[in-house]
Design an enzyme around this catalytic site. Structure first.
Site, mmCIF file in Angstrom:
data_model
loop_
_atom_site.group_PDB
_atom_site.id
_atom_site.type_symbol
_atom_site.label_atom_id
_atom_site.label_comp_id
_atom_site.label_asym_id
_atom_site.label_seq_id
_atom_site.Cartn_x
_atom_site.Cartn_y
_atom_site.Cartn_z
ATOM 1 C CE1 TYR A 1 39.025 -5.781 21.061
ATOM 2 C CE2 TYR A 1 40.693 -4.343 21.566
ATOM 3 C CZ TYR A 1 39.460 -5.083 22.179
ATOM 4 O OH TYR A 1 38.017 -4.791 23.108
ATOM 5 C CG ASP B 1 40.503 -4.658 30.465
ATOM 6 O OD1 ASP B 1 41.949 -5.141 30.901
ATOM 7 O OD2 ASP B 1 40.359 -4.124 28.804
ATOM 8 C CE LYS C 1 39.411 -6.414 25.936
ATOM 9 N NZ LYS C 1 39.430 -5.027 26.788
#
Ligand code: NAD
Length: 550
Positions: free
Chosen positions: A100, A265, A171
């Site tokens: 990530y 998010d 994610k």
């Protein structure tokens, strides 16, 4: 692990080795190799998953760039998911930056160039009217968690079109690695509505639709088809919106949050992790949220989102009216303090514009308001100058200093600066990571307000309970649950988030606390278990091979 009877339709031979969910590679046992037609397709040695992990680590050591490590790890993912997650979960703090941020940013920029076997689902705007049918192409029937982007605002990198696919994939990897959400129930989706990125449009290896972005009504109709198609094809699925441009993110969340199970998010996770940091601070400074004066440098989506959740938390916990709660939050933007007489404010900023004399500089605002906390969400490096931080320290014994802008080069100040200019009295956390600081022989460990403390835990709670909706109250609960787990020893070193090395245990505990509230509020679609801890534990994905009873 107990032995499991293989289903009658378990693939054999190469089909078994080519199924990333079932493949064990060299770890297939001799009796399994006989039973499934694998003899000769694998070398003689039977290896444990830890030996396979050692080989993965060896490969990674040979690579000279993090992008090469990203590509290699992706190859492991598409061959053997158990080994991939065993690797990530062996040391999440080490592997997170590879799968990530920050590596995924470069991967998204170069996605068409590093593409091997396509992963995730691409829903093209030119397939309007067929979205349900295309969702059914996905081989797993029980999808419970989708992360979706349209690639328009990828991290701080802007419009990367279909290259944004790296984000939902990365994610979702973290949902599994940090909270044990089972990967077979997750699906990364890219809504390909074109791109306005000229460089990508000219690149022969660009893999998305070569046309400018579809906007306006056609855009919203396309997203609408997607949202309702998901409800039909995967009825127990939560949709997490990710890295949409603000102009789309805010109305999409407002439109769907009360209709389907979904959240954003960037908006809600960010607010929740900041609130978790503030709850952590209160464990050091004492007092209540409503005793504080918060001054935000930056009044964009992050600033207003955090201020809004703080106000909601004050209302929920301390019973103040919303108007009163909002008065604890002051916002300062490029044009100065947000006051009621300003005529340049957007609707979402107005609730935080209060009656006050104007303040043109951040220092003036600090001197006038004497905030107990300053939160930097401005993207302006060094905005927290020595004068600003010293003014904070002059008014408060333990000033709260949160430079949250990313990346590090945009941080409003460094950890060293905050501790030095307050003589070690600052309670500090930042958006980008800073290493420990030693000042006058005392060691300080700066916390990082990383959304990864929130979204995997939320994902696990929603998955386990089949929550019908995701109201903001769940994000407040998640923030509390994260802050509760900071130990007195962490606090002693100034750390207001739990250590990243403990992220799995932290997330599972936080998920349990969120699940509790989901049950309390009647939002769950499963029966309330007698033992919630055991229930959550029973839902966790473990990166271990099944031993087939053959
Ligand atoms: P945005 O562009 O919506 O808002 C930026 C705001 O800063 C605007 O209100 C602008 O007026 C203000 N601003 C610009 N120059 C200023 C100045 N000189 N003084 C005061 N204010 C100024 O951006 P956003 O989406 O709200 O994100 C802001 C920052 O927060 C980004 O750096 C982002 O990386 C960071 N962020 C961090 C996290 C996290 O760490 N968990 C999460 C989300 C966002």
């Amino acid at each position: 692990m107990p032995k499991v009877t293989p289903p009658s339709d378990l693939p054999r031979g190469f089909d078994l080795l080519n199924d990333p969910l079932l493949n064990k590679g060299t770890a297939f046992l001799p009796n399994e190799r006989e039973a499934f037609g694998l003899v000769g397709l694998l070398p003689e040695q039977v290896e444990s998953i830890d030996l396979q992990l050692a080989r993965v680590e060896g490969h990674l050591d040979q690579k000279t760039t993090d992008l090469a490590r990203y590509v290699f790890l992706n190859a492991v993912f598409s061959e053997n998911e158990t080994l991939f997650f065993h690797t990530l979960m062996s040391d999440p703090a080490r592997y997170m930056p590879l799968v990530y941020t920050p590596t995924v940013g470069e991967a998204c920029q170069k996605y068409g160039h590093i593409l091997r076997r396509p992963e995730g689902l691409y829903l093209g705007v030119n397939q309007r009217g067929r979205i349900k049918e295309i969702l059914r192409h996905w081989p797993q029937p029980d999808i419970r968690f989708i992360v979706v982007t349209d690639g328009e605002r990828i991290l701080g990198l802007g419009d990367l079109g279909a290259g944004g696919m790296g984000i939902p994939i990365g994610k979702l990897n973290l949902y599994t690695a940090c909270a044990g959400v089972p990967p077979r129930h997750t699906l990364p989706v890219t809504l390909d509505v074109g791109t306005n990125n000229e460089e990508l449009l000219r690149d022969p290896l660009y893999h998305g639709i070569r046309q400018p972005r579809v906007t306006g009504e056609a855009y919203f109709e396309f997203v609408d088809e997607f949202v309702w198609a998901v409800q039909e094809v995967f009825p127990d699925c939560c949709i997490q919106f990710e890295d949409f441009a603000n102009v789309h993110a805010v109305p999409l969340l407002a439109k769907y949050r009360d209709q389907v199970c979904c959240y954003n998010d960037d908006i809600q996770g960010t607010a929740s992790v900041a609130l978790a940091g503030l709850f952590g601070c209160l464990r050091i400074t004492g007092g209540k949220l409503s005793d504080q004066v918060f001054l935000f440098a930056g009044a964009g989506s992050a600033g207003t989102g955090i201020a809004d959740l703080i106000a909601q938390a004050i209302v929920a916990h301390e019973g103040l009216p919303l108007e009163e709660a909002r008065r604890r939050c002051w916002l300062f933007d490029v044009n100065g303090l947000l006051t009621t007489d300003r005529t340049d404010l957007a609707d979402f900023q107005r609730p935080f514009a209060h009656d006050h004399a104007p303040a043109a500089t951040l220092l003036q605002a600090v001197q006038a308001l004497r905030p107990s906390a300053i939160i930097g969400v401005s993207t302006v490096p060094k905005l927290f100058s020595e004068e600003v931080i010293r003014a904070m320290a002059a008014h408060h014994e333990r000033p709260i200093i949160f430079p949250y802008s990313n990346p590090t080069s945009r941080s409003e100040c460094t950890a060293q600066e905050a501790y030095t200019w307050t003589d070690g009295r600052a309670v500090f956390a930042s958006g980008s990571p800073f290493g420990p600081v030693t000042l006058n022989g005392r060691r300080f460990v700066p916390g990082q307000g990383n959304n990864v403390y929130i979204f995997p835990a939320m994902g696990l709670a929603i998955y386990a309970t089949k929550a019908r909706r995701v109201p903001d109250r769940l994000f407040i609960r998640c923030a509390e649950a994260v802050a509760e787990q900071v130990t007195p020893q962490d606090l002693e070193e100034g750390l207001i988030y739990p250590p990243m090395a403990d992220i799995f245990a932290t997330s599972v505990r936080a998920a349990t606390r969120v699940a509790e509230l989901i049950f309390e509020e009647g939002l769950a679609q499963v029966e309330k278990p007698a033992d919630l801890d055991a229930f959550i534990q029973s839902k966790l994905f473990r990166p271990e091979y099944v031993e087939w009873d053959v």
